[in-house]
Design a protein around this motif. Structure first.
Motif, PDB file in Angstrom:
ATOM      1  N   ARG A   4       0.831  -1.217   0.000  1.00 25.16           N
ATOM      2  CA  ARG A   4       0.000   0.000   0.000  1.00 25.16           C
ATOM      3  C   ARG A   4       0.859   1.257   0.000  1.00 25.16           C
ATOM      4  O   ARG A   4       0.549   2.229  -0.687  1.00 25.16           O
ATOM      5  N   LEU A   5       1.938   1.258   0.781  1.00 21.27           N
ATOM      6  CA  LEU A   5       2.826   2.414   0.814  1.00 21.27           C
ATOM      7  C   LEU A   5       3.540   2.585  -0.516  1.00 21.27           C
ATOM      8  O   LEU A   5       3.681   3.702  -1.029  1.00 21.27           O
ATOM      9  N   ARG A   6       3.959   1.475  -1.114  1.00 21.59           N
ATOM     10  CA  ARG A   6       4.626   1.532  -2.420  1.00 21.59           C
ATOM     11  C   ARG A   6       3.683   2.108  -3.482  1.00 21.59           C
ATOM     12  O   ARG A   6       4.079   2.935  -4.296  1.00 21.59           O
ATOM     13  N   LYS A   7       2.428   1.700  -3.461  1.00 22.67           N
ATOM     14  CA  LYS A   7       1.463   2.219  -4.428  1.00 22.67           C
ATOM     15  C   LYS A   7       1.147   3.687  -4.179  1.00 22.67           C
ATOM     16  O   LYS A   7       0.966   4.461  -5.120  1.00 22.67           O
ATOM     17  N   PHE A   8       1.090   4.091  -2.925  1.00 25.71           N
ATOM     18  CA  PHE A   8       0.852   5.496  -2.598  1.00 25.71           C
ATOM     19  C   PHE A   8       2.000   6.369  -3.098  1.00 25.71           C
ATOM     20  O   PHE A   8       1.784   7.404  -3.744  1.00 25.71           O
ATOM     21  N   ILE A   9       3.222   5.956  -2.829  1.00 27.47           N
ATOM     22  CA  ILE A   9       4.397   6.709  -3.278  1.00 27.47           C
ATOM     23  C   ILE A   9       4.456   6.729  -4.804  1.00 27.47           C
ATOM     24  O   ILE A   9       4.745   7.765  -5.415  1.00 27.47           O
ATOM     25  N   GLY A  10       4.177   5.607  -5.435  1.00 29.50           N
ATOM     26  CA  GLY A  10       4.182   5.539  -6.900  1.00 29.50           C
ATOM     27  C   GLY A  10       3.131   6.437  -7.519  1.00 29.50           C
ATOM     28  O   GLY A  10       3.374   7.078  -8.550  1.00 29.50           O
ATOM     29  N   THR A  11       1.949   6.502  -6.918  1.00 32.52           N
ATOM     30  CA  THR A  11       0.889   7.369  -7.429  1.00 32.52           C
ATOM     31  C   THR A  11       1.296   8.830  -7.347  1.00 32.52           C
ATOM     32  O   THR A  11       1.110   9.596  -8.311  1.00 32.52           O
ATOM     33  N   ILE A  12       1.862   9.226  -6.240  1.00 27.84           N
ATOM     34  CA  ILE A  12       2.337  10.608  -6.098  1.00 27.84           C
ATOM     35  C   ILE A  12       3.458  10.885  -7.094  1.00 27.84           C
ATOM     36  O   ILE A  12       3.512  11.957  -7.706  1.00 27.84           O
ATOM     37  N   ALA A  13       4.342   9.916  -7.304  1.00 27.93           N
ATOM     38  CA  ALA A  13       5.442  10.094  -8.258  1.00 27.93           C
ATOM     39  C   ALA A  13       4.922  10.252  -9.683  1.00 27.93           C
ATOM     40  O   ALA A  13       5.407  11.096 -10.441  1.00 27.93           O
ATOM     41  N   ILE A  14       3.914   9.462 -10.073  1.00 29.45           N
ATOM     42  CA  ILE A  14       3.379   9.555 -11.431  1.00 29.45           C
ATOM     43  C   ILE A  14       2.661  10.882 -11.646  1.00 29.45           C
ATOM     44  O   ILE A  14       2.831  11.528 -12.685  1.00 29.45           O
ATOM     45  N   VAL A  15       1.874  11.310 -10.669  1.00 31.47           N
ATOM     46  CA  VAL A  15       1.182  12.602 -10.800  1.00 31.47           C
ATOM     47  C   VAL A  15       2.198  13.736 -10.897  1.00 31.47           C
ATOM     48  O   VAL A  15       2.067  14.637 -11.739  1.00 31.47           O
ATOM     49  N   SER A  16       3.223  13.696 -10.073  1.00 30.96           N
ATOM     50  CA  SER A  16       4.278  14.724 -10.125  1.00 30.96           C
ATOM     51  C   SER A  16       5.009  14.687 -11.458  1.00 30.96           C
ATOM     52  O   SER A  16       5.296  15.738 -12.048  1.00 30.96           O
ATOM     53  N   LEU A  17       5.309  13.493 -11.939  1.00 27.87           N
ATOM     54  CA  LEU A  17       5.978  13.336 -13.232  1.00 27.87           C
ATOM     55  C   LEU A  17       5.155  13.959 -14.348  1.00 27.87           C
ATOM     56  O   LEU A  17       5.687  14.707 -15.173  1.00 27.87           O
ATOM     57  N   VAL A  18       3.861  13.674 -14.384  1.00 31.49           N
ATOM     58  CA  VAL A  18       3.006  14.194 -15.449  1.00 31.49           C
ATOM     59  C   VAL A  18       2.930  15.713 -15.401  1.00 31.49           C
ATOM     60  O   VAL A  18       3.026  16.386 -16.433  1.00 31.49           O
ATOM     61  N   ILE A  19       2.795  16.279 -14.216  1.00 33.91           N
ATOM     62  CA  ILE A  19       2.710  17.738 -14.092  1.00 33.91           C
ATOM     63  C   ILE A  19       4.005  18.402 -14.531  1.00 33.91           C
ATOM     64  O   ILE A  19       4.005  19.323 -15.359  1.00 33.91           O
ATOM     65  N   VAL A  20       5.132  17.943 -13.999  1.00 34.69           N
ATOM     66  CA  VAL A  20       6.429  18.546 -14.340  1.00 34.69           C
ATOM     67  C   VAL A  20       6.750  18.331 -15.819  1.00 34.69           C
ATOM     68  O   VAL A  20       7.220  19.239 -16.507  1.00 34.69           O
ATOM     69  N   TYR A  21       6.470  17.133 -16.318  1.00 32.43           N
ATOM     70  CA  TYR A  21       6.763  16.831 -17.719  1.00 32.43           C
ATOM     71  C   TYR A  21       5.919  17.685 -18.656  1.00 32.43           C
ATOM     72  O   TYR A  21       6.427  18.207 -19.656  1.00 32.43           O
ATOM     73  N   ALA A  22       4.636  17.824 -18.358  1.00 26.75           N
ATOM     74  CA  ALA A  22       3.760  18.623 -19.222  1.00 26.75           C
ATOM     75  C   ALA A  22       4.188  20.089 -19.235  1.00 26.75           C
ATOM     76  O   ALA A  22       4.215  20.722 -20.300  1.00 26.75           O
TER      77      ALA A  22
END
Length: 71
Positions: A4-22
């Motif tokens: 659950r912690l791994r998925k939470f961290i991964g979700t935050i990482a993907i959202v951050s990646l998409v925002i910064v990348y865009a």
């Protein structure tokens, strides 16, 4: 690390990646594609639109990794 912690961290990482990348891709597009033909913009946005999948793939692979065995 718990799943659950791994998925939470991964979700935050993907959202951050998409925002910064865009934001980065858009800023670069305004600088690079100023007086270019329409097909250059099409190629640029096609390439950058697909490129973000590579780091997201590694994050998702890490998120879906094998669970920790507790004994």
């Amino acid at each position: 690390m718990p799943v659950r912690l791994r998925k939470f961290i991964g979700t935050i990482a993907i959202v951050s990646l998409v925002i910064v990348y865009a934001l980065t891709a858009t800023i670069l597009a305004t600088l690079i594609l100023d007086n270019r033909p329409w097909w250059a913009a099409l190629l640029y946005f096609t390439f950058t639109g697909v490129l973000w999948i590579v780091p997201a793939m590694f994050i998702i692979k890490w998120m879906a990794g094998p669970p920790v065995n507790r004994r």
